[in-house]
Motif scaffolding. Structure first.
Motif, short mmCIF file in Angstrom:
data_model
loop_
_atom_site.label_atom_id
_atom_site.label_comp_id
_atom_site.label_asym_id
_atom_site.label_seq_id
_atom_site.Cartn_x
_atom_site.Cartn_y
_atom_site.Cartn_z
N ARG A 55 0.84 -1.19 0.00
CA ARG A 55 0.00 0.00 0.00
C ARG A 55 0.88 1.25 0.00
NH1 ARG A 55 -1.32 -3.83 3.15
NH2 ARG A 55 -0.24 -2.98 4.96
N LYS A 59 1.98 4.75 1.25
CA LYS A 59 1.89 5.62 2.42
C LYS A 59 2.12 7.08 2.03
CE LYS A 59 3.76 6.36 7.07
NZ LYS A 59 4.74 5.89 8.10
N ALA A 60 3.08 7.31 1.16
CA ALA A 60 3.36 8.67 0.69
C ALA A 60 4.23 8.59 -0.55
CB ALA A 60 4.06 9.49 1.78
N GLU A 102 3.83 -4.56 10.14
CA GLU A 102 3.99 -4.24 8.73
C GLU A 102 5.43 -3.88 8.44
OE1 GLU A 102 -0.23 -2.30 7.36
OE2 GLU A 102 1.18 -1.01 8.44
N GLU A 154 7.71 -1.26 6.47
CA GLU A 154 7.71 0.04 5.80
C GLU A 154 8.94 0.12 4.90
OE1 GLU A 154 6.64 4.14 7.61
OE2 GLU A 154 8.85 4.09 7.57
N GLN A 179 11.01 2.40 2.44
CA GLN A 179 11.28 3.77 2.02
C GLN A 179 12.07 3.74 0.73
OE1 GLN A 179 13.28 5.63 5.30
NE2 GLN A 179 11.53 5.46 6.69
N LEU A 190 3.80 0.60 2.54
CA LEU A 190 3.54 -0.31 3.65
C LEU A 190 3.25 -1.69 3.06
CD1 LEU A 190 1.29 1.93 5.93
CD2 LEU A 190 3.75 1.49 6.14
#
Length: 377
Positions: A138, A140-141, A308, A310, A312, A325
């Protein structure tokens, strides 16, 4: 008993008859000879009847041509109505397919409700079903890199097909009508064949270009492979199940790395199995300046965030591009597809690990926690 004797015929000489026919045709027959006079009259009558037949055939031919010319507009209208009907039938086919799919979905839901009702102790429907599981990866940003605000002063390059094209294989390029329609003019190799090839020179400046091939499509057209300086940049598929879609644009992207003169080559290597021929019909080729599409290299770093992962994603300059994510069972391929869908401004996306290892497509089935060397515990 006496033996029967068959009839006996004396041989006959028809040479006199041939002479009389020749004299009758030439008009030199004796006037007092009744046989010659009868033959001469028969010859004249035969010529008269033949002349009448020729006149009647000529008249019928003129009437047939007139009827065809008078009915031409009707045939054209009928042709257009057939095309319109074909388009309507195709649309109805798509609608019926969608309707069938919807019915199948409704049927499945009804069966699920029936199963839930029969499984409930009191015969009532069970409570709300558990929410569908979220995607494994998903967003996130994310942010797009800042584009240079320079003004693009490049101009489009329009190719003249009647004098710039050099034939490499096949017959010369000539004006044609797509599907024989007078309003659909273009250029093509006539007759077409597999292996038809041509090239032309264009002068461009550095930067991105959309190469627009304007032409026509119908069931007789093939696939044109397009090369720039010997490198394949894409295919132009002019096949269409419908007749005479014209004009129709096919757009390919090309990144000009150095300004100057370049050679664009088109070759008909193949066609669709359902296509009836190898036609390629073009009206115009235009190179339109567009912003260059960047190749984006993402450096991946992963940390646990609760249950989860994350991930980057930073650019090679250290700027943050996106954060995703991911579930513990998410794969490299799922992350790659999500990155491609999200970062649509990039022409190509490369994924790399902190120690500069490139994640290739062969790694797409691997779990993310595995490639990052992490554990679920």
């Amino acid at each position: 008993m006496a033996q029967d004797v068959g009839a006996f015929f004396e041989p006959m000489d028809f040479s006199d008859l041939h002479e009389l026919l020749g004299a009758a045709q030439s008009g030199d027959a004796p006037k007092d000879d009744p046989v010659a006079a009868a033959l001469e009259q028969g010859v004249r009558e035969t010529k008269r009847v033949a002349s009448n037949i020729d006149s009647q055939l000529l008249l019928l031919e003129e009437e047939s041509v007139g009827d065809y010319v008078a009915s031409f507009d009707s045939f054209q209208d009928l042709h257009q109505e057939i095309l319109a009907t074909d388009a309507v039938l195709e649309k109805m086919e798509r609608l019926l397919g969608t309707f069938q799919s919807d019915l199948s979905t409704i049927s499945d839901e009804i069966r699920m409700l029936q199963t839930s009702a029969s499984a409930a102790p009191d015969g009532k429907l069970a409570g709300p079903a558990k929410q569908a599981k979220q995607p494994a990866v998903r967003v996130k940003a994310w942010r797009a890199p800042e584009q240079e605000k320079a003004v693009d002063v490049r101009r489009p390059v329009v190719v003249s097909l009647d004098d710039q094209v050099r034939i490499l294989h096949g017959v010369p390029l000539s004006p044609i009508l797509v599907g024989g329609h007078p309003d659909f003019e273009g250029y093509g190799q006539n007759p077409p064949s597999e292996g038809d090839s041509w090239e032309l020179d264009v002068t461009t400046e550095r930067g991105g270009y959309e190469i627009c091939f304007t032409g026509g499509c119908n069931p007789h057209h093939g696939i044109l492979s397009v090369y720039m300086d010997g490198t394949l940049i894409g295919n132009v598929d002019q096949y269409s199940r419908l007749f005479n879609i014209c004009p129709h644009d096919h757009i390919l992207y090309w990144d000009c790395m150095s300004g100057g003169r370049h050679t664009l080559t088109g070759t008909v290597h193949c066609k669709r199995p359902e296509s009836r021929n190898y036609w390629i019909c073009l009206r115009e080729i235009t190179l339109r300046p567009v912003p260059s599409r960047c190749t984006l290299a993402l450096l991946l770093q992963a940390v646990w965030l609760g249950d989860e992962l994350e991930v980057q994603c930073t650019g090679m300059a250290g700027n943050s591009i996106a954060v995703f994510l991911c579930d513990t069972d998410a794969t490299v391929g799922q992350l790659r597809r999500k990155a491609i869908d999200t970062l649509s401004f990039a022409w190509h996306i490369a994924l790399t690990l902190p120690h500069s290892q490139l994640l290739r497509e062969e790694d797409d089935q691997s779990l993310l926690i595995s490639v990052f060397g992490l554990s679920k515990d």
